[in-house]
Design a protein around this motif. Structure first.
Motif, PDB file in Angstrom:
ATOM      1  N   TYR A 110     -23.015 -42.764  -4.366  1.00  0.00           N
ATOM      2  CA  TYR A 110     -22.703 -43.245  -5.464  1.00  0.00           C
ATOM      3  C   TYR A 110     -22.804 -42.670  -6.940  1.00  0.00           C
ATOM      4  O   TYR A 110     -23.243 -41.623  -6.859  1.00  0.00           O
ATOM      5  CB  TYR A 110     -24.154 -43.954  -5.481  1.00  0.00           C
ATOM      6  N   TRP A 111     -21.950 -43.386  -7.782  1.00  0.00           N
ATOM      7  CA  TRP A 111     -21.463 -42.832  -8.930  1.00  0.00           C
ATOM      8  C   TRP A 111     -22.492 -43.860  -9.817  1.00  0.00           C
ATOM      9  O   TRP A 111     -22.614 -44.423  -9.911  1.00  0.00           O
ATOM     10  CB  TRP A 111     -20.526 -42.614  -9.581  1.00  0.00           C
ATOM     11  N   GLY A 112     -23.091 -42.886 -11.389  1.00  0.00           N
ATOM     12  CA  GLY A 112     -23.447 -43.788 -11.930  1.00  0.00           C
ATOM     13  C   GLY A 112     -22.182 -44.095 -13.342  1.00  0.00           C
ATOM     14  O   GLY A 112     -21.064 -43.684 -13.023  1.00  0.00           O
ATOM     15  N   GLN A 113     -22.735 -45.096 -14.246  1.00  0.00           N
ATOM     16  CA  GLN A 113     -21.558 -46.180 -15.203  1.00  0.00           C
ATOM     17  C   GLN A 113     -21.009 -44.785 -15.828  1.00  0.00           C
ATOM     18  O   GLN A 113     -20.621 -44.730 -17.289  1.00  0.00           O
ATOM     19  CB  GLN A 113     -22.313 -46.916 -15.887  1.00  0.00           C
ATOM     20  N   GLY A 114     -21.980 -43.003 -16.050  1.00  0.00           N
ATOM     21  CA  GLY A 114     -21.292 -42.896 -17.535  1.00  0.00           C
ATOM     22  C   GLY A 114     -21.869 -43.013 -18.632  1.00  0.00           C
ATOM     23  O   GLY A 114     -22.290 -44.033 -18.932  1.00  0.00           O
TER      24      GLY A 114
END
Length: 121
Positions: A110-114
């Protein structure tokens, strides 16, 4: 639904410090490796640092000695302490986490939104 939420970005002068945080929330079994990546305009996303569930770390050569990655497993949170920041550190910083959803659903990244980090000269 698993989410990674980042915080702590901003504008800082060269030589300054920032601490980024990324917290995982939702329904999951466990979190394995966690990491921070960054992407500057016109560049590909690149690794900044990663940390294993046991605390083992690795860093990009460009940030070694200036950046420390850590995690709080009880809080499902990963941190990135950045010191002696340089203008070339300017980028959008993304956290990621390899999260186990259980034996049936397996592990997903999973990735965060930045979060934007801008270092002025």
């Amino acid at each position: 639904q698993v989410q990674l939420v980042e915080s702590g970005g901003g504008l800082v002068q060269a030589g300054g410090s920032l601490r980024l945080s990324c917290a995982a929330s939702g329904s999951f079994f466990s979190i394995n490796d966690m990491g921070w990546y960054r992407q500057a305009p016109g560049n590909e996303r690149e690794l900044v640092a990663r940390i294993s569930v046991g605390g083992g770390t690795n860093y990009a050569d460009s940030v070694k000695g200036r950046v420390t990655i850590s995690r709080d497993n009880a809080k499902n949170t990963v941190y990135l302490q950045m010191n002696s920041l340089k203008p070339e550190d300017t980028a959008v910083y993304y956290c990621n986490a390899d999260i186990s959803l259980g034996s049936f659903f397996g592990t997903r990244r999973y990735w965060g939104q930045g979060t934007q980090v801008t270092v002025s000269s």
